[in-house]
Design a protein around this motif. Structure first.
Motif, PDB file in Angstrom:
ATOM      1  N   TRP A 118       0.199  -6.354  -1.100  1.00  0.00           N
ATOM      2  CA  TRP A 118       0.524  -4.935  -0.953  1.00  0.00           C
ATOM      3  C   TRP A 118      -0.346  -4.298   0.111  1.00  0.00           C
ATOM      4  O   TRP A 118      -1.542  -4.579   0.180  1.00  0.00           O
ATOM      5  CB  TRP A 118       0.225  -4.194  -2.267  1.00  0.00           C
ATOM      6  N   ASN A 119       0.216  -3.379   0.857  1.00  0.00           N
ATOM      7  CA  ASN A 119      -0.586  -2.520   1.706  1.00  0.00           C
ATOM      8  C   ASN A 119      -1.251  -1.437   0.845  1.00  0.00           C
ATOM      9  O   ASN A 119      -2.291  -0.913   1.197  1.00  0.00           O
ATOM     10  CB  ASN A 119       0.264  -1.886   2.811  1.00  0.00           C
ATOM     11  N   ALA A 120      -0.660  -1.119  -0.295  1.00  0.00           N
ATOM     12  CA  ALA A 120      -1.218  -0.106  -1.202  1.00  0.00           C
ATOM     13  C   ALA A 120      -2.564  -0.569  -1.755  1.00  0.00           C
ATOM     14  O   ALA A 120      -2.705  -1.718  -2.164  1.00  0.00           O
ATOM     15  CB  ALA A 120      -0.253   0.140  -2.363  1.00  0.00           C
ATOM     16  N   PRO A 121      -3.543   0.314  -1.795  1.00  0.00           N
ATOM     17  CA  PRO A 121      -4.823  -0.046  -2.413  1.00  0.00           C
ATOM     18  C   PRO A 121      -4.673  -0.173  -3.930  1.00  0.00           C
ATOM     19  O   PRO A 121      -3.788   0.432  -4.534  1.00  0.00           O
ATOM     20  CB  PRO A 121      -5.756   1.108  -2.048  1.00  0.00           C
ATOM     21  N   LYS A 122      -5.513  -0.970  -4.520  1.00  0.00           N
ATOM     22  CA  LYS A 122      -5.439  -1.246  -5.955  1.00  0.00           C
ATOM     23  C   LYS A 122      -5.608   0.015  -6.802  1.00  0.00           C
ATOM     24  O   LYS A 122      -5.005   0.158  -7.860  1.00  0.00           O
ATOM     25  CB  LYS A 122      -6.489  -2.285  -6.344  1.00  0.00           C
ATOM     26  N   HIS A 162      -4.318  -6.362  -2.677  1.00  0.00           N
ATOM     27  CA  HIS A 162      -4.092  -4.996  -2.215  1.00  0.00           C
ATOM     28  C   HIS A 162      -4.819  -4.674  -0.913  1.00  0.00           C
ATOM     29  O   HIS A 162      -5.818  -5.302  -0.569  1.00  0.00           O
ATOM     30  CB  HIS A 162      -4.529  -4.020  -3.309  1.00  0.00           C
ATOM     31  N   ASP A 163      -4.271  -3.639  -0.240  1.00  0.00           N
ATOM     32  CA  ASP A 163      -4.856  -3.134   0.998  1.00  0.00           C
ATOM     33  C   ASP A 163      -4.996  -4.252   2.028  1.00  0.00           C
ATOM     34  O   ASP A 163      -5.975  -4.333   2.758  1.00  0.00           O
ATOM     35  CB  ASP A 163      -6.207  -2.487   0.689  1.00  0.00           C
ATOM     36  N   LYS A 166      -5.235  -3.208   6.087  1.00  0.00           N
ATOM     37  CA  LYS A 166      -6.476  -2.586   6.558  1.00  0.00           C
ATOM     38  C   LYS A 166      -7.720  -3.383   6.211  1.00  0.00           C
ATOM     39  O   LYS A 166      -8.696  -3.368   6.958  1.00  0.00           O
ATOM     40  CB  LYS A 166      -6.606  -1.183   5.980  1.00  0.00           C
ATOM     41  N   HIS A 167      -7.726  -4.048   5.051  1.00  0.00           N
ATOM     42  CA  HIS A 167      -8.922  -4.749   4.591  1.00  0.00           C
ATOM     43  C   HIS A 167      -8.573  -6.140   4.054  1.00  0.00           C
ATOM     44  O   HIS A 167      -8.804  -6.430   2.879  1.00  0.00           O
ATOM     45  CB  HIS A 167      -9.635  -3.938   3.500  1.00  0.00           C
TER      46      HIS A 167
END
Length: 187
Positions: A118-122, A162-163, A166-167
């Motif tokens: 996911w690009n969404a953060p946890k 997640h994320d 970016k990370h």
């Protein structure tokens, strides 16, 4: 040594500029190597590379466990994986008619688990004040899970990363996935 067969479905989709499928392929390959080392027979499919429906049906019949590895696009499996399911999950092979809707699955006794990126953060999951209103990853993927239940599969615990744009931390994800597989499959 395990006598079980695991089918790994790599649902990467390479059409998007920011995500070409490398992470999901790395995770699918990591799972395959790990499970082979643990004595499992491993079959794989890279959906985006193409597949033959009859060959997929054979793999599914041989499999005891199916691992779906895929990125999340717009809160769901990518189109290429959805197309795979629509083409491969055929009547009289995966499901049949039943007196009660949704109870005609023919894959009872087989299990599946989901590993997603996911690009969404946890932290936006399970928080009632966040975007997902307190829903978990599995809540967001309810449609995917209903599809697997429809064909008779039993769900094992999911894992998500997640994320990842970016990370990213592929090495840590690989270790987390191996630990998760060990626990989910009682290795």
């Amino acid at each position: 040594m395990s006598e079980q067969t695991v089918l790994i479905i790599n649902g990467r989709d390479m059409r998007y500029g920011s995500a070409k499928g490398a992470l999901n392929t790395f995770l699918a390959d990591t799972a395959a190597s790990h499970l082979k080392e643990e004595g499992f027979t491993v079959e794989t499919t890279r959906v985006a590379d193409g597949y033959e429906i009859a060959e997929e049906a054979r793999k599914w019949q041989q499999a005891d466990v199916v691992l779906f590895q895929f990125p999340i696009y717009w809160f769901a499996a990518p189109a290429v994986l959805k197309r795979y399911i629509e083409e491969v999950y055929q009547h009289d092979t995966f499901y049949s008619s039943a007196p009660e809707y949704g109870r005609g699955g023919l894959l009872h006794g087989k299990r599946y688990l989901v590993s997603t990126t996911w690009n969404a953060p946890k932290d936006v999951f399970a928080d009632p004040s966040s975007f997902f209103n307190g829903r978990s990853v599995d809540d967001v993927l309810a449609d995917f899970h209903f599809t697997q239940a429809f064909v008779g599969l039993t769900r094992l615990p999911s894992i998500s990363f997640h994320d990842v744009i970016k990370h990213p931390d592929a090495a840590a994800y690989a270790e987390q996935l191996k630990t998760h597989l060990n626990k989910a499959l009682n290795i």
